[in-house]
Design a protein around this motif. Structure first.
Motif, short mmCIF file in Angstrom:
data_model
loop_
_atom_site.label_atom_id
_atom_site.label_comp_id
_atom_site.label_asym_id
_atom_site.label_seq_id
_atom_site.Cartn_x
_atom_site.Cartn_y
_atom_site.Cartn_z
N PRO A 51 3.37 -3.34 -4.10
CA PRO A 51 3.85 -3.06 -5.34
C PRO A 51 4.43 -4.47 -6.31
O PRO A 51 5.20 -4.70 -5.63
N VAL A 52 3.86 -4.40 -8.01
CA VAL A 52 4.38 -5.09 -8.86
C VAL A 52 4.69 -4.75 -9.38
O VAL A 52 4.48 -4.14 -10.46
N ALA A 53 6.03 -4.94 -10.48
CA ALA A 53 6.46 -4.75 -12.54
C ALA A 53 5.60 -5.63 -12.94
O ALA A 53 5.24 -5.13 -13.66
N ASP A 54 5.40 -7.08 -12.43
CA ASP A 54 4.18 -7.63 -13.61
C ASP A 54 3.10 -8.42 -12.52
O ASP A 54 3.52 -9.00 -11.53
N GLY A 55 1.81 -8.40 -13.78
CA GLY A 55 0.70 -9.56 -12.99
C GLY A 55 -0.34 -8.22 -11.62
O GLY A 55 -0.98 -9.55 -10.71
N GLY A 56 0.61 -7.25 -12.19
CA GLY A 56 -0.75 -6.45 -10.97
C GLY A 56 -2.08 -6.76 -11.46
O GLY A 56 -2.73 -6.95 -12.29
N VAL A 57 -3.00 -6.14 -9.89
CA VAL A 57 -4.70 -6.04 -10.26
C VAL A 57 -4.86 -4.66 -9.73
O VAL A 57 -4.29 -4.44 -8.91
N SER A 58 -6.18 -4.14 -9.95
CA SER A 58 -6.11 -3.40 -9.26
C SER A 58 -7.80 -3.74 -8.25
O SER A 58 -8.07 -4.68 -8.14
N VAL A 59 -7.24 -3.12 -6.97
CA VAL A 59 -7.65 -3.34 -5.68
C VAL A 59 -8.80 -2.58 -5.01
O VAL A 59 -8.34 -1.45 -5.49
N VAL A 60 -10.39 -3.09 -4.92
CA VAL A 60 -11.15 -1.97 -4.74
C VAL A 60 -10.47 -1.36 -2.89
O VAL A 60 -10.21 -2.45 -2.32
N GLY A 61 -11.63 -0.34 -2.71
CA GLY A 61 -11.51 0.33 -1.10
C GLY A 61 -12.20 1.46 -1.73
O GLY A 61 -13.84 1.87 -2.17
N GLU A 62 -11.89 2.06 -0.71
CA GLU A 62 -12.68 3.90 -0.32
C GLU A 62 -11.97 4.50 -0.21
O GLU A 62 -10.44 4.40 0.48
N LEU A 63 -12.29 5.66 -0.03
CA LEU A 63 -11.45 7.02 -0.07
C LEU A 63 -11.75 7.94 0.68
O LEU A 63 -13.09 8.43 0.92
N TYR A 64 -10.95 9.08 1.31
CA TYR A 64 -10.97 9.93 2.40
C TYR A 64 -10.10 10.46 2.76
O TYR A 64 -9.10 10.65 2.30
N ASP A 65 -11.19 11.70 2.80
CA ASP A 65 -10.29 12.64 3.53
C ASP A 65 -9.66 13.10 4.18
O ASP A 65 -10.08 13.26 5.43
N VAL A 66 -8.48 12.74 5.18
CA VAL A 66 -8.23 12.73 6.13
C VAL A 66 -6.63 13.67 7.01
O VAL A 66 -5.98 13.38 5.43
N PRO A 67 -6.95 14.24 7.77
CA PRO A 67 -5.39 14.93 8.26
C PRO A 67 -5.28 14.79 8.35
O PRO A 67 -4.05 12.75 9.24
N LEU A 68 -3.36 14.87 8.25
CA LEU A 68 -2.69 14.29 8.80
C LEU A 68 -2.14 14.41 10.48
O LEU A 68 -1.62 12.74 10.57
N THR A 69 -2.74 15.06 10.92
CA THR A 69 -2.41 14.27 12.05
C THR A 69 -3.24 13.14 12.72
O THR A 69 -3.08 12.40 13.82
#
Length: 132
Positions: A51-69
């Motif tokens: 994480p940054v305060a300045d100069g950040g970008v949006s990063v591509v990825g995937e999202l999953y629904d995952v149990p904490l266990t």
């Protein structure tokens, strides 16, 4: 059983070497982080968000629904020691669990800033073709 959205942006994505640790869980779709992160290659082995305060970008990825266990028993044990679990902001303003660079590795000589490379797969594809 409590589940959380898990954002992955490297080898945890479909087809990646550690995807097996979450493959049995619902795929929620492609996702992007809020533009408040820098994106690094750690020794060309795996990516890391910071994480940054300045100069950040949006990063591509995937999202999953995952149990904490599953995070505790399968996902985190498969992650490298340079990464730790955190909560990040997605482009739509929501939150997700993800791994980020541990602060003590921020000065590592192995870090290559790949924030402008359109994601881990695009970076690896170009690296494999010798066009870094």
């Amino acid at each position: 059983m409590t589940s959380v959205p898990l954002f992955v942006n490297g080898e945890g994505m479909r087809g990646g070497s550690v995807h097996h640790s979450i493959a049995d869980h619902p795929f929620l779709g492609a996702a992007h982080t809020a533009p408040i992160y820098r994106f690094y290659s750690v020794g060309d082995r795996f990516p890391a968000l910071w994480p940054v305060a300045d100069g950040g970008v949006s990063v591509v990825g995937e999202l999953y629904d995952v149990p904490l266990t599953t995070l505790r028993e399968r996902f985190i044990p498969a992650e490298p020691e340079e990464l730790e679990l955190s909560v990040i902001q997605l482009a739509d303003g929501s939150s997700a669990v993800a791994v980020v660079l541990r602060p003590n590795y921020l000065d590592s000589a192995e870090l290559i800033d790949i924030s402008d490379r359109d994601g881990w797969r695009a970076y690896r594809d170009r690296a494999g073709a010798g066009r870094m």
